[in-house]
Enzyme design. Sequence first.
Site, PDB file in Angstrom:
ATOM      1  N   GLU A  59       3.023  -0.466   4.308  1.00 50.74           N
ATOM      2  CA  GLU A  59       2.692   0.742   3.892  1.00 50.74           C
ATOM      3  C   GLU A  59       3.805   1.627   3.392  1.00 50.74           C
ATOM      4  O   GLU A  59       4.908   1.581   4.129  1.00 50.74           O
ATOM      5  CB  GLU A  59       2.182   1.580   5.103  1.00 50.74           C
ATOM      6  CG  GLU A  59       0.732   1.025   5.619  1.00 50.74           C
ATOM      7  CD  GLU A  59      -0.516   1.371   4.795  1.00 50.74           C
ATOM      8  OE1 GLU A  59      -0.076   2.133   3.958  1.00 50.74           O
ATOM      9  OE2 GLU A  59      -1.617   0.943   5.026  1.00 50.74           O
TER      10      GLU A  59
ATOM     11  N   HIS B  68       0.591  -1.101  -0.038  1.00 46.48           N
ATOM     12  CA  HIS B  68      -0.058   0.109   0.012  1.00 46.48           C
ATOM     13  C   HIS B  68       0.828   1.324  -0.108  1.00 46.48           C
ATOM     14  O   HIS B  68       1.994   1.306   0.129  1.00 46.48           O
ATOM     15  CB  HIS B  68      -0.950   0.070   1.260  1.00 46.48           C
ATOM     16  CG  HIS B  68      -2.053  -1.125   1.253  1.00 46.48           C
ATOM     17  ND1 HIS B  68      -3.359  -0.448   1.017  1.00 46.48           N
ATOM     18  CD2 HIS B  68      -2.143  -2.466   1.112  1.00 46.48           C
ATOM     19  CE1 HIS B  68      -4.167  -1.571   1.310  1.00 46.48           C
ATOM     20  NE2 HIS B  68      -3.712  -2.612   1.152  1.00 46.48           N
TER      21      HIS B  68
END
Length: 564
Positions: free
Chosen positions: A464, A390
């Site tokens: 992330e 992500h």
Amino acid sequence: QPWRSPGEPRALFSLPAPRWPVECEVIQEMIEHIEWVPPEPEPFCPATDPEQAPDTLSEELGTVVYHSSPALQGSCFTRARVGGAPGPLSSPAAPLEGPQDTTLLFESRFESGNLQKAIKVGTYEYVLMLRPDLYTAKHTQWFYFRVQNTRREPLYRFTIVNMTKPKSLYGQGLQPLLYSQRDARSHGIGWRRVGTDIHYSRGGAGEQPAFRLSWTVRFPHDSDTCFFAACYPYTYSDLQRYLQALAADPVRSRYCTVQTLCRSLAGNTVYLLTVTGPGSTAGKRVVVASARVHPSESSGSWAVRGFLDFLLSAHADAQLLRRLFVFKVVPMLNPDGVVVGNSRCSLAGRDPNRAYGMVLPGRFPGVWHLRAMVQRVLAEREVLLYCDFHGHSRKNNVFMYGCDASGDGSGTRLRQRLFPLMLSKNAPDKFSFTSCKFQVQKSKERTGRVSMWRLGVSQSYTLEVAFSGSTLGGRSFHFSVEDLKSLGRLLCDTLLDFCDPAPAKVGSGSAQGDLVPLDCGDTGAVPQLQQCLAEADALLQGQMGHKPGSGGSWSDVSPSEFES
């Protein structure tokens, strides 16, 4: 045949053009950008006070110079076709009145583009509005658009007035990206960070208060064609070109098969790559990776690109990984959202990373078929790791979200933190272990990370990657494309470290010995596993107020206490 060993090199295969909803107009030009690494790291710009954001002239007093009509918000997706809307294109940009007209010419009707409206409120000042995700009235974060008719000397100001997130890295030094076609052709320069006097501040009031992103910039050339973007674009066509190159490579194609996992709502292919060494796959464990469930998080695509590049390389560690594992990679879970330039949703008008486990294969085909594939694999063999790539718009650095439950014992809890901790050792200038979180919130039950964990994948993470860059070790630099790709290689390094081949390095039968992953074969790895286990244990003991070496049970400690 999901477990067919990679065979002989494949012939070059043709890939279909992207399919668009019939409401979307699409220009015929092919938009491609060169890859480029800045000679020096690009520093963050000085942080600004949102209370001192400049006043922007009212859009009501300006002139609309670009307006691309979106699909009717609130309606539902019906059908798609190659090239989008049939018939001749409209002219959303206002025509120039002559050679002395300095008005910029805007365009965003290309793959992954997003700009709905541009209003000229001053000679060199523009108010911009982003298009919400199709079939919704929200999610405005991603921008990617073209400007022409530039002038080199003036200082331009752009203000996007309908951003939706109350907090953003633009207030902490993040700069937009600029691409000059003239610089790309003449000097080999690609995307670069630009912008001064950058402000991210609250705009108007209302039920859904908007936020404003404002920056100033000077263009490098007169009469240039330039692009602005929130992050390095990586389109569906970029992925297809990459897969085409893999298929045409007589070496790499021996280790990689490309299959169709499913078709998206628009009929675009969701690709599944299987990477492993030649011969039998018996006894091999599986590593699953996915990316781009959220279309705007293109940094995840670049990291997966680096992951695949390394796995398919001639490096000795890559050869070992292919010998030990079967890798299942879905590089673009939400191709429709990527094609149309959405920020978060698919054409269902919903976030597909909140749809795992739902009995809706027709509405969320990518995530449904990924989960079903993992279920089938688990019936035959162990899935050692799941990693969902992500991007993050509010926190710097790279970090992970894992899964922790209040009933887990000490071994399970320490092991959940072990892989991220080891990754932080391998990437000390990028990965922040202290930013990692492991609590499973109720609102995240239908995410990929939690869903795979519930299926039985004990090491299940969201990786992330900040839209900005690193603040570790005194750094304040943006990530380059090469930085993003290096994350894939570092993940591979950590996977080998995590599968330390010598369980005897950690005393068997001890609480820590239970944490050692199953024997992966002899890699000659150093006893980093033992060191990281001890460090994780000491770190948690200290944070809970226990004396070092005093032991103690973690089974009665709640996840929220761990987080604090």
